[in-house]
Enzyme design. Structure first.
Site, PDB file in Angstrom:
ATOM      1  N   GLY A   1      29.144 -25.732   5.302  1.00  0.00           N
ATOM      2  CA  GLY A   1      29.507 -26.421   4.061  1.00  0.00           C
ATOM      3  C   GLY A   1      28.719 -25.818   2.915  1.00  0.00           C
ATOM      4  O   GLY A   1      27.715 -25.124   3.120  1.00  0.00           O
TER       5      GLY A   1
ATOM      6  N   HIS B   1      24.429 -33.326  -2.517  1.00  0.00           N
ATOM      7  CA  HIS B   1      24.107 -32.200  -3.419  1.00  0.00           C
ATOM      8  C   HIS B   1      24.679 -32.453  -4.813  1.00  0.00           C
ATOM      9  O   HIS B   1      24.072 -32.081  -5.818  1.00  0.00           O
ATOM     10  CB  HIS B   1      24.701 -30.890  -2.888  1.00  0.00           C
TER      11      HIS B   1
ATOM     12  N   CYS C   1      20.154 -27.034   5.916  1.00  0.00           N
ATOM     13  CA  CYS C   1      20.707 -26.833   4.568  1.00  0.00           C
ATOM     14  C   CYS C   1      20.422 -25.397   4.167  1.00  0.00           C
ATOM     15  O   CYS C   1      19.295 -24.910   4.334  1.00  0.00           O
ATOM     16  CB  CYS C   1      20.048 -27.800   3.583  1.00  0.00           C
ATOM     17  N   LEU C   2      21.430 -24.730   3.626  1.00  0.00           N
ATOM     18  CA  LEU C   2      21.249 -23.332   3.234  1.00  0.00           C
ATOM     19  C   LEU C   2      20.259 -23.211   2.071  1.00  0.00           C
ATOM     20  O   LEU C   2      19.689 -22.146   1.867  1.00  0.00           O
ATOM     21  CB  LEU C   2      22.606 -22.720   2.850  1.00  0.00           C
TER      22      LEU C   2
ATOM     23  N   GLN D   1      24.820 -25.312  -5.295  1.00  0.00           N
ATOM     24  CA  GLN D   1      23.984 -24.399  -4.490  1.00  0.00           C
ATOM     25  C   GLN D   1      24.160 -22.939  -4.932  1.00  0.00           C
ATOM     26  O   GLN D   1      23.344 -22.091  -4.594  1.00  0.00           O
ATOM     27  CB  GLN D   1      24.292 -24.556  -2.997  1.00  0.00           C
TER      28      GLN D   1
ATOM     29  N   HIS E   1      26.411 -35.036   3.350  1.00  0.00           N
ATOM     30  CA  HIS E   1      25.333 -34.103   2.983  1.00  0.00           C
ATOM     31  C   HIS E   1      25.737 -33.347   1.702  1.00  0.00           C
ATOM     32  O   HIS E   1      24.937 -33.223   0.761  1.00  0.00           O
ATOM     33  CB  HIS E   1      25.098 -33.135   4.153  1.00  0.00           C
ATOM     34  N   GLU E   2      26.983 -32.838   1.674  1.00  0.00           N
ATOM     35  CA  GLU E   2      27.427 -32.049   0.511  1.00  0.00           C
ATOM     36  C   GLU E   2      27.568 -32.928  -0.722  1.00  0.00           C
ATOM     37  O   GLU E   2      27.253 -32.501  -1.840  1.00  0.00           O
ATOM     38  CB  GLU E   2      28.750 -31.330   0.812  1.00  0.00           C
TER      39      GLU E   2
HETATM   40  O1  K1U Z   1      23.519 -26.054   2.691  1.00  0.00           O
HETATM   41  C1  K1U Z   1      24.450 -26.759   3.048  1.00  0.00           C
HETATM   42  O2  K1U Z   1      24.739 -27.770   2.444  1.00  0.00           O
HETATM   43  C2  K1U Z   1      25.235 -26.338   4.259  1.00  0.00           C
HETATM   44  C3  K1U Z   1      24.745 -26.945   5.558  1.00  0.00           C
HETATM   45  C4  K1U Z   1      25.696 -28.062   5.922  1.00  0.00           C
HETATM   46  C5  K1U Z   1      25.216 -29.044   6.943  1.00  0.00           C
HETATM   47  C6  K1U Z   1      24.778 -28.650   8.183  1.00  0.00           C
HETATM   48  C7  K1U Z   1      24.384 -29.586   9.109  1.00  0.00           C
HETATM   49  C8  K1U Z   1      24.414 -30.920   8.805  1.00  0.00           C
HETATM   50  C9  K1U Z   1      24.838 -31.295   7.568  1.00  0.00           C
HETATM   51  C10 K1U Z   1      25.253 -30.365   6.630  1.00  0.00           C
HETATM   52  C11 K1U Z   1      24.774 -25.836   6.608  1.00  0.00           C
HETATM   53  O3  K1U Z   1      25.783 -25.252   6.856  1.00  0.00           O
HETATM   54  S1  K1U Z   1      23.294 -25.467   7.426  1.00  0.00           S
HETATM   55  C12 K1U Z   1      23.775 -24.222   8.609  1.00  0.00           C
HETATM   56  C13 K1U Z   1      24.530 -24.758   9.765  1.00  0.00           C
HETATM   57  O4  K1U Z   1      24.602 -25.937   9.968  1.00  0.00           O
HETATM   58  C14 K1U Z   1      25.219 -23.829  10.693  1.00  0.00           C
HETATM   59  C15 K1U Z   1      25.133 -22.469  10.549  1.00  0.00           C
HETATM   60  C16 K1U Z   1      25.789 -21.631  11.441  1.00  0.00           C
HETATM   61  C17 K1U Z   1      26.503 -22.141  12.481  1.00  0.00           C
HETATM   62  C18 K1U Z   1      26.595 -23.507  12.640  1.00  0.00           C
HETATM   63  C19 K1U Z   1      25.943 -24.353  11.755  1.00  0.00           C
HETATM   64 ZN    ZN Z   2      22.725 -28.597   1.886  1.00  0.00          ZN
END
Ligand code: K1U
Ligand code: ZN
Length: 178
Positions: A47, A141, A95-96, A52, A137-138
């Site tokens: 997401g 943000h 979270c990225l 971001q 979560h998004e």
């Molecule tokens: O930064 C963000 O908002 C994105 C975040 C979204 C998220 C992940 C987990 C729980 C709630 C919200 C991510 O994408 S973190 C990376 C991630 O979860 C992932 C990366 C590669 C493969 C599978 C998952």
């Molecule tokens: Zn995030």
């Protein structure tokens, strides 16, 4: 389409509230969504909210397809939560914008959403499981809230110290290379 740099906490821009998209969903909004999706896939993540990548508008992209499944991009413009269940579920979130930190957050298990899609059509949809976790979560943000803000003060401050140190180390490494 273009890759955009992802803001890393504690960047103050991540704490601002994003503004709604006024009027129709335009080609400029779709170009931003295309860039966001490419940036999210490259990260990789599941997401991404527009803030971001430094754009304070209420736009989210997401793809919850598992490895081996065809891509399933989703786009949310001006998302609203119409209803949230009293039942909650814990999930280990990442979270990225908060690299290498993961912790459990408890959120409503199911939500009912209203949003506009890539074409600008209004959609109402129920979310549960990872979809419910990720959209909440998004949407945080969009309000300037990070998953760290759901943790205890001790955990949040320790995570922020780690992030600041990683930023400082990266800047020093860059300087040594110049
Ligand atoms: O930064 C963000 O908002 C994105 C975040 C979204 C998220 C992940 C987990 C729980 C709630 C919200 C991510 O994408 S973190 C990376 C991630 O979860 C992932 C990366 C590669 C493969 C599978 C998952
Ligand atoms: Zn995030």
């Amino acid at each position: 389409m273009a890759l955009r740099p992802i803001l890393i906490a504690p960047d103050p821009r991540l704490k601002q509230k994003s503004a709604p998209v006024e009027g129709p969903v335009t080609d400029a909004h779709r170009a931003l969504m295309d860039d966001m999706l490419e940036t999210m896939y490259a990260a990789p993540g599941i997401g991404l909210a527009a803030i971001q990548v430094g754009e304070p508008v209420r736009i989210i992209v997401m793809d919850l397809a598992r490895e081996g499944e065809p891509p399933a991009p989703r786009y949310f413009v001006n998302p609203q939560i119409l209803w949230a269940s009293e039942e909650t579920q814990p999930y280990e979130e990442g979270c990225l914008s908060v690299p290498e930190i993961f912790d459990e957050v408890e959120r409503p298990a199911r939500v009912k959403l209203r949003y506009r899609n890539y074409s600008g059509d209004e959609v109402e949809e129920d979310a549960e499981g990872l979809f419910a976790v990720c959209i909440q979560h998004e949407m945080d943000h969009l309000e300037g809230v990070l998953f760290l803000d759901h943790l205890s003060r001790l955990k949040r401050e320790s995570a922020l110290r780690k992030l600041k140190k990683a930023k400082k180390d990266a800047a020093e490494t860059l300087q040594h290379r110049l």
